[in-house]
Design an enzyme around this catalytic site. Structure first.
Site, PDB file in Angstrom:
ATOM      1  N   ILE A  78       0.841  -1.207   0.000  1.00  0.00           N
ATOM      2  CA  ILE A  78       0.000   0.000   0.000  1.00  0.00           C
ATOM      3  C   ILE A  78       0.877   1.258   0.000  1.00  0.00           C
ATOM      4  O   ILE A  78       0.611   2.219  -0.727  1.00  0.00           O
ATOM      5  CB  ILE A  78      -0.963   0.007   1.212  1.00  0.00           C
ATOM      6  CG1 ILE A  78      -1.885  -1.221   1.152  1.00  0.00           C
ATOM      7  CG2 ILE A  78      -1.799   1.297   1.237  1.00  0.00           C
ATOM      8  CD1 ILE A  78      -2.812  -1.395   2.344  1.00  0.00           C
TER       9      ILE A  78
ATOM     10  N   TYR B 180      -2.095  -9.776  16.899  1.00  0.00           N
ATOM     11  CA  TYR B 180      -2.087  -8.728  15.868  1.00  0.00           C
ATOM     12  C   TYR B 180      -3.184  -7.708  16.158  1.00  0.00           C
ATOM     13  O   TYR B 180      -2.948  -6.504  16.216  1.00  0.00           O
ATOM     14  CB  TYR B 180      -2.279  -9.377  14.494  1.00  0.00           C
ATOM     15  CG  TYR B 180      -2.296  -8.408  13.341  1.00  0.00           C
ATOM     16  CD1 TYR B 180      -1.241  -7.511  13.163  1.00  0.00           C
ATOM     17  CD2 TYR B 180      -3.341  -8.391  12.427  1.00  0.00           C
ATOM     18  CE1 TYR B 180      -1.244  -6.620  12.101  1.00  0.00           C
ATOM     19  CE2 TYR B 180      -3.346  -7.509  11.363  1.00  0.00           C
ATOM     20  CZ  TYR B 180      -2.303  -6.627  11.196  1.00  0.00           C
ATOM     21  OH  TYR B 180      -2.307  -5.749  10.146  1.00  0.00           O
TER      22      TYR B 180
ATOM     23  N   LYS C 203      -2.644  -3.806  17.339  1.00  0.00           N
ATOM     24  CA  LYS C 203      -3.191  -2.717  16.540  1.00  0.00           C
ATOM     25  C   LYS C 203      -4.207  -1.892  17.336  1.00  0.00           C
ATOM     26  O   LYS C 203      -4.301  -0.672  17.176  1.00  0.00           O
ATOM     27  CB  LYS C 203      -3.829  -3.263  15.255  1.00  0.00           C
ATOM     28  CG  LYS C 203      -2.804  -3.634  14.207  1.00  0.00           C
ATOM     29  CD  LYS C 203      -2.000  -2.406  13.832  1.00  0.00           C
ATOM     30  CE  LYS C 203      -1.270  -2.535  12.538  1.00  0.00           C
ATOM     31  NZ  LYS C 203      -0.599  -1.270  12.159  1.00  0.00           N
TER      32      LYS C 203
END
Ligand code: UDP
Length: 348
Positions: free
Chosen positions: A12, A149, A153
């Site tokens: 990205i 994860y 986050k």
């Protein structure tokens, strides 16, 4: 404008860098190539307004210089991909939390605008769809690696919002849902590049579980548009936004679509989760974003259908496969170049 993109050699990040260069901005990238690739930024290297640093965000001195130099920061550097997370949980947790903490800490000095990228994984096991930004997050137990994860986050999100609330650092959090497109690698388990590569090589297409799980896939060009629009809006400060597509498909149907679109003779085979990942792996059956908050602020609607997106991925991987022989023979040159770039980065 001077734009810093951490993780800018990633899938990205490299598309985002291209966008800003095309709009006459100056782009700085820092990436340690742990999951990114020099190939992703190779075409940008000759650009006068492009600088890149092959280094970890955790190298405080380099990152501090870059944050000072730039007007805005896109913090994309992170350990991503379910396979990587299951295999390297320590790296996932440490990379995701430490790097974000450092970026926010450095941005706080001059109140730099920061966009922190989070993930739809934070919604965890919620079953009510679509997911809204203010919904409760439903994590699994800490004994199951996958959730590290989501948890790391979520902590990044709390930090970003706390830096706004307490220190007035203008931050925005985005939750990226499944994003796909050219340059995404299947190396870390991402389903679309995996299926396309398998189909092009006439290998078995590996559907994990029973294939009834569903996902929505957003083209990376649409994701970049949403990211840049949010960065440009002061109303986005202190807020969380979902970025994703709302068109759903089952993984079994995706496999069939990829096979049909590539004209492949591959078999579609089902692999139990415990073989694909690890014993006790928990997958999400559905994951649909509510993007009305993003739409209300920016007017964003995806421009690419799933078909368009798959076409782009197929054509990218076809070209990449054709180039593979050339790349292999160029490999020693590449190593030399990377070493050269590193020296340049160190001097700057
Ligand atoms: N998946 C699959 N075969 C693969 C890779 C992934 O069936 O070769 C499945 C995976 O179990 C999940 C979905 O495809 O249900 C999307 O996986 P991905 O890792 O791309 O993203 P996730 O949504 O899990 O973050």
């Amino acid at each position: 404008m001077k734009v810093l993109i951490t993780g800018g050699a990633g899938f990205i990040g490299s598309h985002l860098a291209e966008h800003y260069l095309a709009h006459n901005d100056e782009v700085f990238v820092i990436d340690d190539l742990s999951t990114g690739s020099i190939e992703n930024i190779r075409p940008l290297k000759a650009h006068k307004r492009f600088s890149y640093f092959l280094d970890s965000v955790e190298n405080r001195q380099v990152t501090a210089e870059l944050v000072d130099e730039c007007d805005v920061v896109f913090h994309l550097a992170a350990a991503v991909g379910v396979r990587l997370i299951v295999e390297s949980p320590v790296r996932t947790i440490e990379t995701n939390v430490r790097a974000t903490e450092l970026i926010l800490n450095l941005a706080a000095k001059k109140k730099k605008r920061v966009l922190v990228t989070s993930t739809s994984e934070v919604y965890g096991k919620r079953t009510q769809m679509p997911f809204q930004e203010d919904d409760d997050l439903l994590m699994g137990p800490s004994s199951k690696g996958r959730w590290s994860y989501a948890c790391s986050k979520a902590l990044d999100e709390f930090l970003a919002l706390a830096y706004w609330k307490e220190k007035r650092v203008p931050t925005t959090v985005v939750r990226l849902f499944n994003t796909v497109g050219p340059r995404q690698t299947g190396r870390y388990g991402m389903v679309v590049p995996n299926f396309v590569r398998q189909a092009l090589k006439q290998e078995d297409i590996t559907v994990y579980g029973d294939g009834t799980q569903r996902r929505c896939f957003l083209h990376v060009a649409d994701a970049v548009r949403a990211l840049t629009q949010l960065m440009a809006k002061s109303q986005a400060v202190g807020e969380v936004y979902n970025i994703g597509n709302t068109e759903e498909i089952t993984i079994q149907d995706l496999a069939e679509k990829v096979r049909a679109m590539t004209g492949s003779a591959s078999r579609i085979v089902k692999i139990p989760y415990k073989e694909a990942y690890e014993e006790g792996f928990e997958d999400m059956l559905r994951r649909v974003p509510d993007t009305s908050k993003l739409h209300a602020l920016t007017g964003f609607v995806p421009r690419y259908t799933l078909e368009d997106t798959l076409k782009d991925v197929i054509s990218h991987l076809r070209t990449a496969a054709a180039d593979q022989a050339t790349i292999a023979s160029d490999e020693s040159t590449l190593v030399q170049e990377v070493k050269g770039d590193w020296q340049i980065a160190a001097v700057i």
